[in-house]
Design an enzyme around this catalytic site. Structure first.
Site, PDB file in Angstrom:
ATOM      1  N   ARG A 182      -9.876 -11.948   1.156  1.00 61.30           N
ATOM      2  CA  ARG A 182     -10.660 -13.008   0.525  1.00 61.30           C
ATOM      3  C   ARG A 182      -9.969 -14.359   0.653  1.00 61.30           C
ATOM      4  NH1 ARG A 182     -10.489  -9.823  -5.054  1.00 61.30           N
ATOM      5  NH2 ARG A 182     -10.197  -8.168  -3.521  1.00 61.30           N
TER       6      ARG A 182
ATOM      7  N   LYS B  15       0.842  -1.193   0.000  1.00 62.99           N
ATOM      8  CA  LYS B  15       0.000   0.000   0.000  1.00 62.99           C
ATOM      9  C   LYS B  15       0.883   1.251   0.000  1.00 62.99           C
ATOM     10  CE  LYS B  15      -4.000  -1.995   2.405  1.00 62.99           C
ATOM     11  NZ  LYS B  15      -4.973  -1.864   1.312  1.00 62.99           N
TER      12      LYS B  15
HETATM   13  N1  BES Z   1      -8.156  -4.129   3.688  1.00 63.24           N
HETATM   14  C1  BES Z   1      -8.256  -3.716   2.346  1.00 63.24           C
HETATM   15  C2  BES Z   1      -9.563  -3.015   2.012  1.00 63.24           C
HETATM   16  C3  BES Z   1      -9.806  -1.680   2.656  1.00 63.24           C
HETATM   17  C4  BES Z   1      -9.536  -0.525   1.969  1.00 63.24           C
HETATM   18  C5  BES Z   1     -10.359  -1.602   3.916  1.00 63.24           C
HETATM   19  C6  BES Z   1      -9.792   0.702   2.546  1.00 63.24           C
HETATM   20  C7  BES Z   1     -10.623  -0.369   4.477  1.00 63.24           C
HETATM   21  C8  BES Z   1     -10.348   0.779   3.789  1.00 63.24           C
HETATM   22  C9  BES Z   1      -8.145  -4.913   1.406  1.00 63.24           C
HETATM   23  O1  BES Z   1      -7.386  -5.965   1.872  1.00 63.24           O
HETATM   24  C10 BES Z   1      -7.524  -4.413   0.143  1.00 63.24           C
HETATM   25  O2  BES Z   1      -6.441  -3.943   0.190  1.00 63.24           O
HETATM   26  N2  BES Z   1      -8.251  -4.529  -0.962  1.00 63.24           N
HETATM   27  C11 BES Z   1      -7.777  -4.076  -2.217  1.00 63.24           C
HETATM   28  C12 BES Z   1      -8.205  -5.093  -3.228  1.00 63.24           C
HETATM   29  C13 BES Z   1      -7.526  -4.923  -4.551  1.00 63.24           C
HETATM   30  C14 BES Z   1      -6.081  -5.297  -4.417  1.00 63.24           C
HETATM   31  C15 BES Z   1      -8.181  -5.788  -5.571  1.00 63.24           C
HETATM   32  C16 BES Z   1      -8.406  -2.735  -2.530  1.00 63.24           C
HETATM   33  O3  BES Z   1      -9.549  -2.510  -2.142  1.00 63.24           O
HETATM   34  O4  BES Z   1      -7.755  -1.902  -3.141  1.00 63.24           O
HETATM   35 ZN    ZN Z   2      -5.345  -5.788   1.445  1.00 61.10          ZN
END
Ligand code: BES
Ligand code: ZN
Ligand code: ZN
Length: 490
Positions: free
Chosen positions: A344, A270
């Site tokens: 997931r 991230k």
């Molecule tokens: N934990 C995050 C989702 C999230 C984002 C929670 C913002 C709370 C606030 C999740 O694991 C994630 O990073 N999802 C990605 C998925 C993508 C890589 C397909 C996302 O949402 O960008």
């Molecule tokens: Zn994630």
């Protein structure tokens, strides 16, 4: 402490008397009449002059100067009678309790007779009482306790009011326990800490609990959960908690919560902005554990299997990587395209476990995607389902709880996409387009025919500002929806 008494509203000794005011026909409201008499008609005058409001959401405080046994009366504007539903009522009560608390009073007395005989309103008073004044823990060395309000009295002659309020208190406390968990920083809440917390809840209510450690998780073949944990120094945990509300342990409802204690994104790292706040990535786990806490107190007649796959998602020489192919507990193989789509993976194994344990219905709750925040914002939870009837039950509970949910399409066009990998059965991240739905579809690949509802709380688990039912920060969303879904089962 909670008390229900059946006194005349004018002779209840209290620091703060809360009285609801509808917009129409003040004259017909008995409490209003009695208070007007006590105040020698001044109440009427104050309403006329606009110092006391009956518009929805307005709270007006009046001192009684010794003319009544209550020192102050807080008039709670309820608006139009036919527009007041239980959600609006809960919120305005939260607002009133907040005000009593900020006035540094310890006790509040609510005159329920002026509201309604409907017991769900009594329940809402209990919920609002504990949720609205909740304070999150901070680590300031000079922290002051600003929690004053602790005693609740309700004036009512109705049967069952005390019990309904106690149910509300339990639901509120479950919500607050979820808020507390989400608020804990990643260094203070590892997977093992989360498991210890779950053990406390289980022991408090005499529930059965098993905590699987890494070796047992390996034995179970939870390759997807293990992949997420691979880069971490902290071992994973898989929490299995059982509430038995029926004579026999069979056909439990499974509540499954994503328990990522910190999500760095892994090698699909991230950014420095996006990573902040990722201690909240165990919000789903917090919701299911909070619901179990409430369920343990309320004791509904249903069997519940609570499952939490937990780890952090870290980087190291051992971490899993994009392009890796992993084998899930179900036997299905997964191409890892994005290590940040880790939730997931953890859920896939948990849902598989739920099915193996004979779950009759499944609800998973997860801070799963940024996509759902873009789609629905921070006040509406994204839902998906493979079963309309089961969804309707969860939806009804969410309406009772005042927690908004909206269904996203569980459609073949998306299901097809998670099955597009040239090297494995599934692809954990087929692209950005519609990715909230793709994430739900991925989990759906593991639920089989079991009725299932997926709740993506990435937007709703946190509130950017203080609100009527709580502080800025973790909301404890879905605790009450989950608990009410279970309570509504017959
Ligand atoms: N934990 C995050 C989702 C999230 C984002 C929670 C913002 C709370 C606030 C999740 O694991 C994630 O990073 N999802 C990605 C998925 C993508 C890589 C397909 C996302 O949402 O960008
Ligand atoms: Zn994630
Ligand atoms: Zn995550």
């Amino acid at each position: 402490m909670v008390n229900v008494i059946n006194n005349q509203v004018t002779n209840v000794e209290t620091d703060a008397l809360l009285v609801g005011l509808y917009e129409e026909s003040k004259e017909e409201q008995q409490v209003y009449q009695s208070l007007n008499e006590v105040l020698d008609g001044h109440l009427e005058e104050l309403v006329k002059q606009g110092d006391i409001h009956n518009a929805y959401g307005k709270v007006s405080k009046v001192h009684t100067f010794g003319n009544a046994d209550a020192k102050r009366v807080y008039f709670v504007g309820l608006g139009k009678k036919d527009e007041l539903d239980v959600s609006r009522f809960r919120k305005v009560m939260g607002k009133a309790f907040k005000q009593v608390n900020s006035d540094q009073l310890t006790g509040a007395t609510v005159a329920l007779e002026s509201f309604t005989e409907d017991l769900t309103f009594a329940e809402a008073i209990g919920e609002a009482f504990v949720m609205s004044t909740y304070q999150l823990e901070t680590y300031h060395t000079d922290r002051e306790n600003k929690g004053f309000l602790s005693d609740l009295t309700v004036i009512s002659g109705e049967e069952g009011v005390k019990q309904a309020i106690e149910v509300g208190l339990a639901l509120g406390e479950g919500t607050n326990s979820a808020r507390h968990l989400v608020n804990l920083p990643g260094n203070l809440l590892t997977a093992s800490d989360l498991a210890a917390y779950a053990e406390n809840i289980a022991h408090k209510h005499g529930m059965e609990i098993e905590i699987f450690e890494k070796e047992q998780i390996e034995e179970l073949g939870m390759g997807a959960l293990l992949a997420v944990n691979q880069g971490s120094k902290e071992p994973p945990r898989f929490i299995v908690m059982k509430y038995q509300g029926k004579a026999e342990w069979s056909d439990p409802v499974a509540l499954v919560g994503k328990g990522i204690t910190f999500d760095t994104g892994g090698y699909s790292l991230k950014g420095k902005e996006g990573i902040i706040g990722m201690k909240m990535d165990m919000g789903g786990a917090a919701s299911v554990l909070g619901a179990m806490d409430a369920i343990g107190q309320i004791k509904p007649e249903e069997n519940v299997l609570c499952l939490v796959p937990s780890t952090d998602n870290m980087i190291s020489g051992d971490a899993f990587k994009p392009d890796d192919v992993i084998v899930s507990m179900s036997g299905k193989t997964i191409e890892v395209r994005n290590t940040d789509a880790e939730g997931r993976l953890a859920l896939a194994d948990a849902v598989t476990y739920a099915n193996q344990q004979g779950a009759s219905r499944i609800i998973d709750v997860a801070t799963l995607t940024g996509g759902v925040v873009v789609a629905l914002g921070d006040e509406m939870t994204g839902a998906m389902t493979n079963n309309g009837e089961w969804f309707d039950q969860v939806y009804e509970a969410s309406e009772q709880a005042g927690e908004l949910i909206w269904e996203l399409p569980y459609h073949d066009v998306f299901k097809k996409k998670v099955r597009t990998s040239h090297i494995a059965d599934l692809n954990n991240s087929p692209g950005r387009k519609g990715h909230a739905v793709l994430a739900g579809c991925f989990v759906g690949e593991f639920v089989g025919d079991t009725p299932w509802v997926h709740l993506d709380i990435a937007g709703t688990a946190m509130s950017e500002s203080e609100h009527d039912l709580g502080p800025k920060g973790p909301t404890g969303v879905m605790v009450r929806t989950l608990a009410k879904t279970i309570m509504n089962q017959k």
